[in-house]
Design a protein around this motif. Structure first.
Motif, mmCIF file in Angstrom:
data_model
loop_
_atom_site.group_PDB
_atom_site.id
_atom_site.type_symbol
_atom_site.label_atom_id
_atom_site.label_comp_id
_atom_site.label_asym_id
_atom_site.label_seq_id
_atom_site.Cartn_x
_atom_site.Cartn_y
_atom_site.Cartn_z
ATOM 1 N N ALA A 101 0.874 -1.166 0.000
ATOM 2 C CA ALA A 101 0.000 0.000 0.000
ATOM 3 C C ALA A 101 0.915 1.220 0.000
ATOM 4 C CB ALA A 101 -0.887 -0.011 1.237
ATOM 5 N N LEU A 102 0.775 2.077 -1.003
ATOM 6 C CA LEU A 102 1.786 3.105 -1.238
ATOM 7 C C LEU A 102 1.159 4.491 -1.262
ATOM 8 C CD1 LEU A 102 4.815 3.503 -1.900
ATOM 9 C CD2 LEU A 102 4.209 3.322 -4.325
ATOM 10 N N ARG A 103 1.745 5.385 -0.451
ATOM 11 C CA ARG A 103 1.420 6.799 -0.479
ATOM 12 C C ARG A 103 2.611 7.570 -1.041
ATOM 13 N NH1 ARG A 103 -0.670 8.223 5.639
ATOM 14 N NH2 ARG A 103 -2.508 6.833 5.726
ATOM 15 N N VAL A 104 2.328 8.624 -1.796
ATOM 16 C CA VAL A 104 3.387 9.477 -2.310
ATOM 17 C C VAL A 104 2.994 10.935 -2.094
ATOM 18 C CG1 VAL A 104 4.202 7.792 -4.002
ATOM 19 C CG2 VAL A 104 2.431 9.440 -4.651
ATOM 20 N N ALA A 105 3.936 11.837 -2.350
ATOM 21 C CA ALA A 105 3.754 13.246 -2.044
ATOM 22 C C ALA A 105 3.854 14.107 -3.298
ATOM 23 C CB ALA A 105 4.808 13.695 -1.034
ATOM 24 N N VAL A 106 3.099 15.203 -3.299
ATOM 25 C CA VAL A 106 3.236 16.237 -4.322
ATOM 26 C C VAL A 106 3.235 17.592 -3.631
ATOM 27 C CG1 VAL A 106 2.127 14.872 -6.147
ATOM 28 C CG2 VAL A 106 0.747 16.412 -4.742
ATOM 29 N N ASP A 107 3.843 18.585 -4.275
ATOM 30 C CA ASP A 107 3.718 19.958 -3.784
ATOM 31 C C ASP A 107 3.638 20.956 -4.936
ATOM 32 O OD1 ASP A 107 6.352 20.125 -4.658
ATOM 33 O OD2 ASP A 107 7.126 20.950 -2.777
ATOM 34 N N SER A 108 3.265 20.459 -6.123
ATOM 35 C CA SER A 108 3.080 21.347 -7.271
ATOM 36 C C SER A 108 2.173 20.671 -8.285
ATOM 37 C CB SER A 108 4.421 21.683 -7.932
ATOM 38 O OG SER A 108 4.973 20.530 -8.566
ATOM 39 N N ALA A 111 2.718 20.739 -11.457
ATOM 40 C CA ALA A 111 3.610 20.080 -12.424
ATOM 41 C C ALA A 111 4.024 18.705 -11.917
ATOM 42 C CB ALA A 111 4.841 20.948 -12.673
ATOM 43 N N GLY A 112 4.332 18.616 -10.615
ATOM 44 C CA GLY A 112 4.682 17.329 -10.042
ATOM 45 C C GLY A 112 3.514 16.353 -10.101
ATOM 46 N N ALA A 113 2.293 16.874 -9.897
ATOM 47 C CA ALA A 113 1.112 16.012 -9.989
ATOM 48 C C ALA A 113 0.938 15.477 -11.405
ATOM 49 C CB ALA A 113 -0.121 16.791 -9.553
ATOM 50 N N ARG A 114 1.217 16.298 -12.408
ATOM 51 C CA ARG A 114 1.111 15.822 -13.795
ATOM 52 C C ARG A 114 2.096 14.705 -14.067
ATOM 53 N NH1 ARG A 114 0.203 21.356 -14.784
ATOM 54 N NH2 ARG A 114 2.405 21.728 -15.238
ATOM 55 N N GLN A 115 3.316 14.865 -13.589
ATOM 56 C CA GLN A 115 4.312 13.811 -13.762
ATOM 57 C C GLN A 115 3.872 12.519 -13.083
ATOM 58 O OE1 GLN A 115 6.507 15.435 -16.299
ATOM 59 N NE2 GLN A 115 7.768 13.918 -15.250
ATOM 60 N N LEU A 116 3.327 12.675 -11.887
ATOM 61 C CA LEU A 116 2.876 11.522 -11.119
ATOM 62 C C LEU A 116 1.714 10.827 -11.810
ATOM 63 C CD1 LEU A 116 3.488 10.148 -8.359
ATOM 64 C CD2 LEU A 116 1.728 11.628 -7.376
ATOM 65 N N ALA A 117 0.733 11.609 -12.255
ATOM 66 C CA ALA A 117 -0.456 11.026 -12.880
ATOM 67 C C ALA A 117 -0.122 10.319 -14.183
ATOM 68 C CB ALA A 117 -1.491 12.120 -13.127
ATOM 69 N N ALA A 118 0.835 10.841 -14.906
ATOM 70 C CA ALA A 118 1.193 10.213 -16.180
ATOM 71 C C ALA A 118 1.680 8.789 -15.990
ATOM 72 C CB ALA A 118 2.267 11.049 -16.876
ATOM 73 N N VAL A 163 -2.226 9.960 -2.555
ATOM 74 C CA VAL A 163 -1.393 11.168 -2.602
ATOM 75 C C VAL A 163 -1.681 12.058 -1.405
ATOM 76 C CG1 VAL A 163 -0.911 13.269 -3.923
ATOM 77 C CG2 VAL A 163 -1.273 11.102 -5.128
ATOM 78 N N LEU A 164 -0.615 12.602 -0.826
ATOM 79 C CA LEU A 164 -0.710 13.667 0.164
ATOM 80 C C LEU A 164 -0.006 14.905 -0.381
ATOM 81 C CD1 LEU A 164 -1.266 11.133 2.026
ATOM 82 C CD2 LEU A 164 -0.237 12.477 3.868
ATOM 83 N N VAL A 165 -0.583 16.058 -0.114
ATOM 84 C CA VAL A 165 0.015 17.325 -0.516
ATOM 85 C C VAL A 165 0.905 17.824 0.611
ATOM 86 C CG1 VAL A 165 -0.411 19.716 -1.188
ATOM 87 C CG2 VAL A 165 -1.937 17.893 -1.997
ATOM 88 N N GLU A 166 2.162 18.121 0.288
ATOM 89 C CA GLU A 166 3.060 18.647 1.328
ATOM 90 C C GLU A 166 2.900 20.150 1.453
ATOM 91 O OE1 GLU A 166 7.636 18.639 2.971
ATOM 92 O OE2 GLU A 166 7.296 18.150 0.857
ATOM 93 N N VAL A 167 2.846 20.614 2.705
ATOM 94 C CA VAL A 167 2.790 22.046 2.971
ATOM 95 C C VAL A 167 4.002 22.447 3.808
ATOM 96 C CG1 VAL A 167 0.281 22.138 2.797
ATOM 97 C CG2 VAL A 167 1.338 21.754 5.021
ATOM 98 N N GLY A 225 7.383 21.843 0.037
ATOM 99 C CA GLY A 225 6.022 22.073 0.498
ATOM 100 C C GLY A 225 5.468 23.387 -0.008
ATOM 101 N N VAL A 226 4.167 23.390 -0.259
ATOM 102 C CA VAL A 226 3.471 24.565 -0.762
ATOM 103 C C VAL A 226 2.940 25.375 0.410
ATOM 104 C CG1 VAL A 226 1.221 23.416 -0.912
ATOM 105 C CG2 VAL A 226 1.773 25.253 -2.521
ATOM 106 N N ALA A 227 2.657 26.647 0.180
ATOM 107 C CA ALA A 227 2.011 27.452 1.214
ATOM 108 C C ALA A 227 0.682 26.810 1.590
ATOM 109 C CB ALA A 227 1.791 28.875 0.713
ATOM 110 N N PRO A 228 0.332 26.747 2.878
ATOM 111 C CA PRO A 228 -0.878 26.033 3.291
ATOM 112 C C PRO A 228 -2.138 26.465 2.543
ATOM 113 C CG PRO A 228 0.453 26.545 5.198
ATOM 114 C CD PRO A 228 1.113 27.228 4.041
ATOM 115 N N ALA A 229 -2.281 27.743 2.282
ATOM 116 C CA ALA A 229 -3.491 28.228 1.611
ATOM 117 C C ALA A 229 -3.602 27.720 0.177
ATOM 118 C CB ALA A 229 -3.516 29.757 1.619
ATOM 119 N N ALA A 230 -2.500 27.315 -0.403
ATOM 120 C CA ALA A 230 -2.488 26.834 -1.792
ATOM 121 C C ALA A 230 -2.624 25.323 -1.887
ATOM 122 C CB ALA A 230 -1.217 27.290 -2.489
ATOM 123 N N ALA A 231 -2.715 24.635 -0.749
ATOM 124 C CA ALA A 231 -2.757 23.169 -0.774
ATOM 125 C C ALA A 231 -3.974 22.649 -1.535
ATOM 126 C CB ALA A 231 -2.750 22.622 0.650
ATOM 127 N N GLY A 232 -5.115 23.303 -1.382
ATOM 128 C CA GLY A 232 -6.324 22.848 -2.061
ATOM 129 C C GLY A 232 -6.210 22.936 -3.561
#
Length: 358
Positions: free
Chosen positions: A101-108, A110-117, A126-130, A138-145
């Motif tokens: 069972a695998l979790r991975v991280a994104v913070d952009s 562009a990174g999500a596009r690479q991951l989804a491909a 997926v978890l979003v890093e802040v 990590g992204v600014a907390p307000a931009a996580a959504g």
């Protein structure tokens, strides 16, 4: 005893540390997902799972591969750094997803596009890093959504947010301040996900210096790494003491001049990390006042102080136990840990993820 130097694990202290943290986290109503980059060892990972950990955190795909291969069942792994997924890494992650069972991280986005491909149809979550104040990834907390929504639109299953309060490694109020900033950041990030129609079921944080301040509510899990062993940093931070140190570099005194001695464990055994706030290149388990004042590849220079009684200063041939500043880097320098049991017996524990840096 093996020839010095070597890294030894006091199994009684190890097991006590595991039980203490597991109970503390359980009492706080949190899940425990310890960071295995500290020990890189299947025997210790098994002890953590047996003590109640829900899964393991790792730093790299290579570490995930090592622990998936060593797991007697289906491992539950979180690679807790944003990945830039190339086709080669994608193939490795797809193979991992079949065994764990695998979790991975994104913070952009562009990174999500690479991951989804590479991974959109694999069941990887997926978890979003802040960024909660360390200012590394990590992204600014307000931009996580926004990032979470972009990942979801690409077919990825986003289950929450995480952060690493690494700026808790500091003196004074740094630990408490970092823990408070972690809660603030995860609170804002969770609301940002909800505003974008995604429920943050997982809100992950924590480090060994900050778990003393962790409480259920915003956090759902913590990911401490150093706590099985502790090290000189934890002693000087106040998040542990010498009685909690379970890993030492066993070394031999090879030279003495007055109150200064030299041992045969240098930076290639104990590591070279020395943050500005620590008082030396490591500490001695049985001589708290001594300081390691010089470090080369194969030797450490230890000053006992001019006021130390002459009989307390070890002569050549004496065996000393050095506490590394940063145990994670020390473990990555050896092939095996020597487990020392209360009955005096020993066992070699392979460092299965040594050098698994990609």
């Amino acid at each position: 005893m093996p020839d010095t130097p070597f890294l030894a694990v006091d199994t009684a202290r190890l097991d006590r540390n595991l039980a203490t943290v597991a109970e503390r986290v359980r009492a706080a109503g949190l899940d425990l997902r310890p960071h295995a980059k500290t020990h890189k060892c299947a025997e210790i990972a098994a002890r953590q799972i047996d003590s109640g950990a829900t899964g393991l955190t790792v730093a790299t795909i290579g570490e995930a591969e090592a622990f998936a291969a060593a797991s007697p069942g289906r491992a539950d792994l979180f690679i807790a750094y944003p990945l830039w997924v190339t086709p080669g890494k994608g193939a490795r992650l797809r193979a991992l997803a079949e065994r764990a069972a695998l979790r991975v991280a994104v913070d952009s986005a562009a990174g999500a596009r690479q991951l989804a491909a590479e991974l959109h149809d694999t069941g990887v979550t997926v978890l979003v890093e802040v960024d909660s104040g360390q200012h590394r990834t990590g992204v600014a907390p307000a931009a996580a959504g926004e990032i979470a929504a972009a990942a979801a639109e690409l077919g990825l299953e986003v289950i929450g947010v995480f952060t690493f309060p690494g700026h808790g490694y500091g003196l004074g109020d740094a630990r408490r301040t970092a823990a408070e900033q972690e809660v603030t950041a995860l609170t804002e990030a969770a609301e940002s996900l909800r505003d974008n129609g995604i429920e943050p079921r997982v809100r992950s944080g924590g480090s060994t210096p900050t778990i003393a301040f962790a409480e259920a509510g915003v956090l759902t899990e913590v990911r401490p790494g150093v706590y099985p062993f502790n090290d000189a940093q934890q002693v000087e931070l106040g998040s542990g003491d010498f009685a909690d140190v379970a890993l030492t570099a066993v070394s031999t005194v090879v030279h003495r001049t007055g109150s200064r001695v030299v041992v045969d464990a240098g930076s290639k055994v104990i590591g070279a990390d020395r943050p500005a706030w620590v008082t030396g290149f490591g500490r001695l388990l049985d001589h708290p006042r001594a300081r390691i004042v010089g470090l080369s590849e194969h030797h450490a220079v230890i000053e006992f102080g001019d006021d130390a009684p002459a009989q307390s200063i070890p002569d050549p041939g004496s065996v000393l136990r050095v506490v590394p500043n940063h145990v994670c880097t020390a473990v990555n320098l050896v092939d095996d840990l020597i487990a020392e049991y209360p009955d005096g017996s020993t066992q070699r524990w392979p460092v299965i993820a040594r050098g698994a840096n990609s």
